[in-house]
Design an enzyme around this catalytic site. Structure first.
Site, short mmCIF file in Angstrom:
data_model
loop_
_atom_site.label_atom_id
_atom_site.label_comp_id
_atom_site.label_asym_id
_atom_site.label_seq_id
_atom_site.Cartn_x
_atom_site.Cartn_y
_atom_site.Cartn_z
N LEU A 246 73.14 39.07 4.76
CA LEU A 246 74.00 39.17 3.58
C LEU A 246 74.63 40.55 3.51
O LEU A 246 75.79 40.70 3.11
CB LEU A 246 73.19 38.89 2.31
CG LEU A 246 73.99 39.02 1.00
CD1 LEU A 246 75.12 38.01 0.95
CD2 LEU A 246 73.08 38.86 -0.20
N TYR A 247 73.86 41.58 3.88
CA TYR A 247 74.42 42.92 3.90
C TYR A 247 75.67 42.97 4.78
O TYR A 247 76.72 43.48 4.38
CB TYR A 247 73.38 43.91 4.44
CG TYR A 247 73.95 45.26 4.79
CD1 TYR A 247 74.40 46.13 3.80
CD2 TYR A 247 74.05 45.67 6.13
CE1 TYR A 247 74.94 47.37 4.12
CE2 TYR A 247 74.58 46.90 6.45
CZ TYR A 247 75.02 47.75 5.45
OH TYR A 247 75.56 48.97 5.78
N ALA A 248 75.56 42.40 5.99
CA ALA A 248 76.71 42.36 6.89
C ALA A 248 77.87 41.58 6.29
O ALA A 248 79.04 41.96 6.40
CB ALA A 248 76.30 41.74 8.23
N THR A 250 78.61 41.23 3.13
CA THR A 250 79.29 41.99 2.08
C THR A 250 80.18 43.08 2.67
O THR A 250 81.23 43.40 2.12
CB THR A 250 78.29 42.62 1.09
OG1 THR A 250 77.41 43.53 1.78
CG2 THR A 250 77.47 41.55 0.38
N LYS A 251 79.76 43.65 3.79
CA LYS A 251 80.60 44.65 4.45
C LYS A 251 81.84 44.01 5.06
O LYS A 251 82.94 44.57 5.02
CB LYS A 251 79.80 45.40 5.51
CG LYS A 251 78.81 46.41 4.94
CD LYS A 251 79.54 47.51 4.17
CE LYS A 251 78.60 48.60 3.72
NZ LYS A 251 79.31 49.68 3.00
#
Length: 438
Positions: A246-248, A250-251
């Protein structure tokens, strides 16, 4: 073998979310019989039960997430404006005036210091959340204050605060480094990533597009956007539509959002994809940092191997090299073409990898730390969990070299030596850590 590189140590505190106001629906009843009265009372009782259920079971917003203020829990006023203006004042006629978000973070601190040293005006903004030890962030803040950089205690989701900052200071550039970091923590608190990396970024872009003049924007994306891409080294032309976390995601969303603001409003925007940044004043949730802590304490460190039993590598990039890339991006950024939210011409839009382009197995990272600390690590090898991490990262930096003059010079052992020296000095007070001869 690979270690999870983004292990959080404490909960995050994203900006405060206000619950939406309920719509009041007014019902008109015409009561002509006991049956009608019974219907009325039943409806009122049901409404009461629903309200009670809402109040009882609706989760409250995360605690301590409101934007924190300076100077008596408030921002604004003549004294506050003097501090802001003084910090943002350039000492070089050719210098930039830069707003650095996430200024008390790892990269933010180093970039702010480098900008200030060369004569740029620098104003910091940070919400000092508790994703990792805020005491480390406060220590960085003191370092910045000694260098003449004032850090506003506030959140990028606070639109009124951002508007005020742009009213007080005509920023020529924004270095946007504020974000919810980490891969594994996204599985525990996904909302914090959307709040900071998506909503917060949009809020900042809104402030920038409405400013007059509009600043040029350089911001931190991530090598994580390459996700499940198997082609190496990773090039800016490679696909980034398969995020592994999810971090990726959002980026990646941030990159697409940035493109739309560039296209619609004429904002000059440069995205920098960082590859595993490490060094003094680093993040405690990164492997090299908590490996060092646990090895010194005699604790067992967990080292993960890839699903096929192979070695996982990282393109470790020393902080000083990252800073050079950030400054190079600022210096080559063209002016935004819009004014007051209206586009007047096409604007610059760029994406660059900032890595060391020399991937190193995580097992080698552990071996280097053992030599520097003069301690044999207790290791436990486990299969890599499905937490969004990837097997390897490897940056193609030819574009950054060509356009930014970016040329990393610090190898992993040299960089870790500098980190370990800082770590032992910073945490030596009252500890029994072994002193290392340099």
């Amino acid at each position: 073998m690979v270690q999870q590189l983004n292990e959080p140590t404490s909960p995050s505190t994203p900006g405060k979310l206000k619950p939406d106001k309920s719509h009041h629906i007014h019902h008109r009843f015409r009561i002509h019989s006991s049956h009608s009265r019974l219907t009325l009372f039943s409806s009122l009782f049901l409404a009461f039960i629903l309200l009670l259920f809402f109040l009882t079971f609706t989760p409250p917003p995360p605690p301590t997430t409101a934007p924190r203020r300076v100077l008596g829990d408030s921002w604004g006023g003549s004294q506050w404006e003097r501090l802001v203006s003084k910090s943002a004042r350039r000492s070089s006629a050719s210098g930039h005036t830069v707003l650095v978000t996430g200024a008390a973070g790892f990269v933010g601190t180093h970039v702010s210091l480098a900008l200030k040293r060369r004569g740029d005006g620098v104003l910091g903004l940070d919400n000092f959340n508790r994703y990792y030890d805020p005491n480390l962030k406060r220590a960085r803040q003191k370092l910045l204050e000694r260098a003449g950089v004032f850090v506003v205690d506030g959140d990028i989701n606070d639109a009124a605060l951002l508007k005020k900052l742009f009213d007080v200071v005509p920023f020529t550039h924004v270095m946007h480094l504020a974000a919810q970091a980490g891969v594994r923590y996204a599985m525990q608190n996904p909302g914090s990533y959307v709040h900071s990396n998506v909503a917060g970024f949009v809020n900042l872009l809104e402030a920038c597009k409405s400013a007059n003049p509009q600043p040029a924007i350089v911001w931190a994306s991530s090598s994580s956007v390459y996700g499940l891409n198997s082609k190496v080294p990773f090039s800016e032309k490679d696909r980034t539509d398969q995020p592994a976390s999810l971090y990726a995601a959002t980026k990646k969303a941030g990159e697409e959002i940035a493109h739309s603001y560039n296209h619609i409003y004429g904002l000059s925007i440069t995205a920098l994809r960082f590859f595993t940044v490490y060094g003094p004043w680093g993040r405690p949730d990164m492997a090299y940092f908590f490996f060092t802590k646990d090895i010194l304490k005699g604790k067992t460190i967990t080292v993960f191997e890839s699903p096929d039993g192979g070695t996982v590598s990282r393109d470790f990039t020393y902080i000083d090299d990252i800073v050079k890339g950030c400054l190079g991006a600022l210096d080559t950024a063209k002016k935004s073409t819009g004014s007051g939210g209206k586009k007047k011409g096409s604007a610059q839009f760029r994406v660059f990898n900032l890595g060391n382009t020399s991937p190193v197995p995580v097992s080698d990272l552990v071996a280097i730390l053992e030599r520097l600390l003069k301690v044999t690590a207790k290791k436990k090898v486990l299969p890599m969990p499905r937490n969004g991490d990837v097997k390897f990262t490897h940056a193609n930096i030819s574009l950054a070299h060509k356009d930014l003059g970016y040329r990393p010079t610090i190898d992993l052992e040299t960089g870790l030596r500098k980190f370990v020296k800082w770590y032992l000095e910073f945490y030596s007070s009252g500890s029994n850590y072994k002193k290392v001869a340099w």
